[in-house]
Design a protein around this motif. Structure first.
Motif, short mmCIF file in Angstrom:
data_model
loop_
_atom_site.label_atom_id
_atom_site.label_comp_id
_atom_site.label_asym_id
_atom_site.label_seq_id
_atom_site.Cartn_x
_atom_site.Cartn_y
_atom_site.Cartn_z
N VAL A 126 0.86 -1.18 0.00
CA VAL A 126 0.00 0.00 0.00
C VAL A 126 0.90 1.23 0.00
O VAL A 126 1.81 1.32 0.82
N THR A 127 0.64 2.15 -0.92
CA THR A 127 1.39 3.39 -0.98
C THR A 127 0.42 4.56 -0.89
O THR A 127 -0.56 4.61 -1.61
N VAL A 128 0.69 5.48 0.03
CA VAL A 128 -0.10 6.70 0.17
C VAL A 128 0.74 7.82 -0.43
O VAL A 128 1.97 7.80 -0.36
N ASP A 129 0.09 8.83 -1.03
CA ASP A 129 0.82 9.81 -1.83
C ASP A 129 1.96 10.51 -1.11
O ASP A 129 2.86 11.02 -1.74
N ASP A 130 1.97 10.53 0.20
CA ASP A 130 3.08 11.16 0.89
C ASP A 130 4.28 10.22 1.03
O ASP A 130 5.27 10.56 1.66
N GLY A 131 4.18 9.02 0.44
CA GLY A 131 5.29 8.09 0.48
C GLY A 131 5.14 7.01 1.53
O GLY A 131 5.95 6.10 1.60
N THR A 132 4.09 7.06 2.35
CA THR A 132 3.87 6.01 3.34
C THR A 132 3.65 4.70 2.60
O THR A 132 2.80 4.60 1.74
N ARG A 133 4.43 3.69 2.96
CA ARG A 133 4.34 2.41 2.27
C ARG A 133 4.32 1.28 3.30
O ARG A 133 5.11 1.25 4.22
N ARG A 134 3.40 0.36 3.10
CA ARG A 134 3.29 -0.83 3.94
C ARG A 134 3.38 -2.05 3.03
O ARG A 134 2.75 -2.07 1.98
N THR A 135 4.11 -3.05 3.47
CA THR A 135 4.24 -4.28 2.69
C THR A 135 4.13 -5.49 3.62
O THR A 135 4.41 -5.39 4.82
#
Length: 150
Positions: A126-135
């Motif tokens: 999951v990527t949120v536009d501010d660069g937050t990424r969860r894998t």
């Protein structure tokens, strides 16, 4: 005469007790309570302003699933008109990607990938536009990969 002079003199009086002292501690407690109430009001105003600003901002979210599996169920958070809801999708092949533009985004979203009885291997992102990424990754029958907290 001495008796008469003694009668004219005022009788000695007992010493008067000092006037009661005013207690200071109730005023100190009142002052502390007033200061705490003012601080709580200020914090509440700042937080409500931040929530309102976050709720009006448009956010782009990208969901992705990769791997080798034939029976995959996706469950993901969606935000519409400041309400959180859940979407569900069943896939027969991978890779898959989905995108969502939303307002009223609140942190704490969830994206869960579940493998069916045939198993396989998957990775979610999951990527949120501010660069937050969860894998996350999972393998095997009925395994689950959870990308949450974004």
């Amino acid at each position: 005469m001495t008796e008469q002079a003694a009668q004219d003199e005022p009788a000695p009086t007992a010493p008067q007790p000092p006037p009661p002292r005013r207690r200071l501690w109730p005023w100190v407690v009142l002052l502390i309570l007033v200061l705490l109430a003012l601080a709580a009001g200020a914090v509440s105003a700042v937080l409500s302003r931040e929530v309102a600003a976050e709720g009006s901002r448009t956010v782009h979210i990208r969901y992705e699933v990769t791997g080798a599996a034939e029976d995959v169920t996706l469950t993901y958070s969606t935000w519409r008109d400041e309400e959180l809801s859940t979407g569900r999708l069943t896939l027969r092949s991978l890779p898959w990607a989905g995108e969502l533009d939303t307002k009223g985004f609140m942190s704490g979203g969830s994206f869960v990938v579940r493998l069916g009885k045939s198993g396989g291997e998957v990775a979610c992102s999951v990527t949120v536009d501010d660069g937050t990424r969860r894998t996350a990754r999972a393998s095997g029958a009925f395994a689950t990969a959870a990308c949450d907290g974004f």
